[in-house]
Scaffold this motif. Sequence first.
Motif, PDB file in Angstrom:
ATOM      1  N   LYS A 253       1.227  -1.407   0.073  1.00 33.88           N
ATOM      2  CA  LYS A 253      -0.429   0.286   0.186  1.00 33.88           C
ATOM      3  C   LYS A 253       1.150   1.509   0.103  1.00 33.88           C
ATOM      4  O   LYS A 253       0.697   2.281  -0.789  1.00 33.88           O
ATOM      5  N   THR A 254       2.247   1.174   1.225  1.00 30.78           N
ATOM      6  CA  THR A 254       2.587   2.362   0.717  1.00 30.78           C
ATOM      7  C   THR A 254       3.711   2.661  -0.464  1.00 30.78           C
ATOM      8  O   THR A 254       3.577   3.636  -1.193  1.00 30.78           O
ATOM      9  N   PRO A 255       4.120   1.969  -1.202  1.00 34.14           N
ATOM     10  CA  PRO A 255       5.113   2.036  -2.300  1.00 34.14           C
ATOM     11  C   PRO A 255       4.049   2.394  -3.525  1.00 34.14           C
ATOM     12  O   PRO A 255       4.171   3.274  -3.953  1.00 34.14           O
ATOM     13  N   LEU A 256       3.033   2.522  -3.647  1.00 41.82           N
ATOM     14  CA  LEU A 256       1.276   2.348  -4.806  1.00 41.82           C
ATOM     15  C   LEU A 256       1.176   3.950  -4.251  1.00 41.82           C
ATOM     16  O   LEU A 256       1.246   4.675  -5.266  1.00 41.82           O
ATOM     17  N   THR A 257       1.209   3.960  -2.945  1.00 39.36           N
ATOM     18  CA  THR A 257       0.281   5.769  -2.634  1.00 39.36           C
ATOM     19  C   THR A 257       1.529   6.337  -3.374  1.00 39.36           C
ATOM     20  O   THR A 257       0.980   7.431  -3.702  1.00 39.36           O
ATOM     21  N   ALA A 258       3.112   6.216  -2.939  1.00 36.78           N
ATOM     22  CA  ALA A 258       3.797   6.773  -3.357  1.00 36.78           C
ATOM     23  C   ALA A 258       4.171   6.917  -4.576  1.00 36.78           C
ATOM     24  O   ALA A 258       4.460   8.074  -5.128  1.00 36.78           O
ATOM     25  N   ILE A 259       4.067   5.851  -5.807  1.00 34.65           N
ATOM     26  CA  ILE A 259       4.047   6.278  -6.880  1.00 34.65           C
ATOM     27  C   ILE A 259       2.747   6.339  -7.562  1.00 34.65           C
ATOM     28  O   ILE A 259       3.439   7.584  -8.728  1.00 34.65           O
ATOM     29  N   ARG A 260       1.730   6.330  -7.427  1.00 32.40           N
ATOM     30  CA  ARG A 260       0.782   7.053  -7.622  1.00 32.40           C
ATOM     31  C   ARG A 260       0.820   8.431  -7.481  1.00 32.40           C
ATOM     32  O   ARG A 260       0.385   9.497  -8.078  1.00 32.40           O
ATOM     33  N   ALA A 261       1.199   8.936  -6.289  1.00 33.71           N
ATOM     34  CA  ALA A 261       1.179  10.471  -6.187  1.00 33.71           C
ATOM     35  C   ALA A 261       2.642  10.659  -7.406  1.00 33.71           C
ATOM     36  O   ALA A 261       2.403  12.266  -7.343  1.00 33.71           O
ATOM     37  N   ALA A 262       3.596  10.466  -7.248  1.00 34.29           N
ATOM     38  CA  ALA A 262       4.402  10.523  -7.933  1.00 34.29           C
ATOM     39  C   ALA A 262       4.208  10.729  -9.654  1.00 34.29           C
ATOM     40  O   ALA A 262       4.725  12.072 -10.435  1.00 34.29           O
ATOM     41  N   SER A 263       3.614   9.765 -10.238  1.00 35.76           N
ATOM     42  CA  SER A 263       2.867  10.006 -11.727  1.00 35.76           C
ATOM     43  C   SER A 263       1.800  11.043 -11.733  1.00 35.76           C
ATOM     44  O   SER A 263       2.136  11.794 -12.492  1.00 35.76           O
ATOM     45  N   THR A 264       1.016  11.414 -10.405  1.00 37.45           N
ATOM     46  CA  THR A 264       0.324  12.191 -10.824  1.00 37.45           C
ATOM     47  C   THR A 264       1.268  13.583 -10.533  1.00 37.45           C
ATOM     48  O   THR A 264       0.507  14.369 -11.539  1.00 37.45           O
ATOM     49  N   GLY A 265       1.451  13.886 -10.003  1.00 41.75           N
ATOM     50  CA  GLY A 265       2.603  15.316  -9.903  1.00 41.75           C
ATOM     51  C   GLY A 265       2.990  15.229 -11.203  1.00 41.75           C
ATOM     52  O   GLY A 265       3.511  16.068 -11.867  1.00 41.75           O
ATOM     53  N   LEU A 266       4.220  14.393 -12.100  1.00 40.49           N
ATOM     54  CA  LEU A 266       4.938  14.385 -12.868  1.00 40.49           C
ATOM     55  C   LEU A 266       3.242  14.797 -14.607  1.00 40.49           C
ATOM     56  O   LEU A 266       3.856  15.590 -15.247  1.00 40.49           O
ATOM     57  N   GLY A 267       2.625  14.518 -14.058  1.00 40.32           N
ATOM     58  CA  GLY A 267       1.348  14.701 -15.144  1.00 40.32           C
ATOM     59  C   GLY A 267       0.859  16.084 -14.907  1.00 40.32           C
ATOM     60  O   GLY A 267       0.827  16.725 -16.315  1.00 40.32           O
ATOM     61  N   GLU A 268       0.883  16.473 -13.424  1.00 46.34           N
ATOM     62  CA  GLU A 268       0.251  18.217 -13.486  1.00 46.34           C
ATOM     63  C   GLU A 268       1.523  18.502 -13.910  1.00 46.34           C
ATOM     64  O   GLU A 268       1.541  19.903 -13.614  1.00 46.34           O
ATOM     65  N   MET A 269       2.466  18.361 -13.862  1.00 50.64           N
ATOM     66  CA  MET A 269       3.304  19.373 -13.518  1.00 50.64           C
ATOM     67  C   MET A 269       4.103  19.816 -15.307  1.00 50.64           C
ATOM     68  O   MET A 269       4.426  20.844 -16.117  1.00 50.64           O
ATOM     69  N   GLY A 270       3.240  19.222 -16.188  1.00 51.63           N
ATOM     70  CA  GLY A 270       2.989  19.760 -17.919  1.00 51.63           C
ATOM     71  C   GLY A 270       4.805  19.495 -18.291  1.00 51.63           C
ATOM     72  O   GLY A 270       5.403  18.900 -17.751  1.00 51.63           O
ATOM     73  N   HIS A 271       4.746  20.955 -19.602  1.00 50.35           N
ATOM     74  CA  HIS A 271       6.273  20.429 -20.133  1.00 50.35           C
ATOM     75  C   HIS A 271       6.929  18.678 -20.833  1.00 50.35           C
ATOM     76  O   HIS A 271       8.000  18.425 -20.742  1.00 50.35           O
ATOM     77  N   LEU A 272       5.646  17.995 -20.459  1.00 51.58           N
ATOM     78  CA  LEU A 272       6.029  16.308 -21.255  1.00 51.58           C
ATOM     79  C   LEU A 272       5.945  16.137 -22.473  1.00 51.58           C
ATOM     80  O   LEU A 272       4.900  16.558 -23.222  1.00 51.58           O
ATOM     81  N   SER A 273       7.384  15.529 -23.265  1.00 49.70           N
ATOM     82  CA  SER A 273       7.039  15.215 -24.186  1.00 49.70           C
ATOM     83  C   SER A 273       5.305  13.700 -25.138  1.00 49.70           C
ATOM     84  O   SER A 273       5.035  13.316 -23.461  1.00 49.70           O
ATOM     85  N   PRO A 274       4.724  13.505 -25.853  1.00 46.18           N
ATOM     86  CA  PRO A 274       3.982  12.449 -25.957  1.00 46.18           C
ATOM     87  C   PRO A 274       4.737  11.381 -25.520  1.00 46.18           C
ATOM     88  O   PRO A 274       3.590  10.427 -24.844  1.00 46.18           O
ATOM     89  N   GLY A 275       5.982  10.969 -25.204  1.00 45.81           N
ATOM     90  CA  GLY A 275       6.451   9.548 -25.528  1.00 45.81           C
ATOM     91  C   GLY A 275       6.445   9.326 -23.539  1.00 45.81           C
ATOM     92  O   GLY A 275       5.497   8.447 -22.981  1.00 45.81           O
TER      93      GLY A 275
END
Length: 466
Positions: A253-275
Amino acid sequence: MVAVILLATLAHWFSWLHPEAGLLYLLVVVPIALLCGFRQAVIVSLAAVVAHSWFAVQERHFAIATDPANSISLVVFVLVALMVSRLSARVTAHARGAEIGERQMHDLYEFTRRTLQMNLHMEPGQELAELVHEIFELEAVAVFDADLHEVYQAGFWSVDPQEMAQNVYYFETSDDDPDLGMGRRVVRLGSVPIGSLVVRGDTNPLINNAIASLIAITFDRYRAFANESRIETERRTEQLRATVLDSLAHAYKTPLTAIRAASTGLGEMGHLSPGQANLVSLIDEQTTVLGELTTRLLTTARLDAGEVSIHVAPLSAGSLIEEVLAALKDRLASMKVSVEIEKEELVLQCDRQLMVMLLTQYIDNACKYSHFGSTITIRALTVGAEEIFSVHSYGPVIPMADRERIFDRYYRSSNYSNRAPGTGIGLSVAKRAAQVHGGYVWVTSDEQEGTTFFAAIPLTVEKASS
């Protein structure tokens, strides 16, 4: 014979009359008849008549044949000898039969006692054969266990008894052959044949029947003990497995929560290439899948451990189905779905979370295994004091042998295992969720009618926890 001559001499010496001497002769004839039998008593009777008549001839000088008392005496002696010898033989035979019966009862008691002391962790067939051979002092014994398809033997057999013992079982031939000294019995538990017994030696039909019955009881005790041990082992295995799953799910549970939070944060940061955006989306999607699997594992472990408290609240069947369909809208986007609710206004008392989990599993299964382009039909039907939820689809037929086991944890039907990925956990969770409500589940499957999963849930739940 000596006693007869002595009595005849005494009778002559003391000049006893014929009746008095006859009584004395009877004192000899009766014991001889008792101890030696009819033939010896007749010989003694003839000797007594001849000896007494000879002395009478010497004294009175008349012929033996002319004295009618001799004939009468002889007839009396013979009749007494006959009756006494027959009575003696009957009493002796009865006493011998009682002695044999007592010995056989003692042997049966000893056999029963020894079977009750047997170690049922081991197959009992060989020990039973040896016990019958030893206790009843038979020449040879063969015991066939049909469940294990094994023949156990003791003593000396001139021919291999395996085929003989198996034939007794298969053809159900129970008989006795006194000429060969053989006894054959089908070992039955009630009316069901479970083996056979073949013995050679000095025994009788009643004892053979009793031995076969005791062997049947021992076989049944062994199987019951084996089943009990297996169930206890499975229970402990399941308990350990549930504990491990619970620990792993908490640990994930704990690492999954951290991974989900990190992926959500990356998506909200923007400036990502399509890949990069695709990779972040993939991480987020698979993290969600892992999160759902972890939750399911936790719920399974808690349901099995009886640690889940159900929170009963009024809920309509329509709103429950709508909630599940909304959560699965992406999965159902390419599917045809039909919903049939008999009474839209009907409200049942249930735990919303557990019922959502149950219906989600049923509908998710239909999505995985239904034929492309076919319709998934979801129904809610009131029958008596129960609400029957069902999910129908057209897909591979579930074999009859799998329809009970398919609700067991980690079990997957042979017709399903290669068609779609799965853990074999979901349906077991659905079953436990229904059972917590006091309900039950089942499935029907037919090539023409399709496959339907059912869950019967009481309209009211009396207990608030499990």
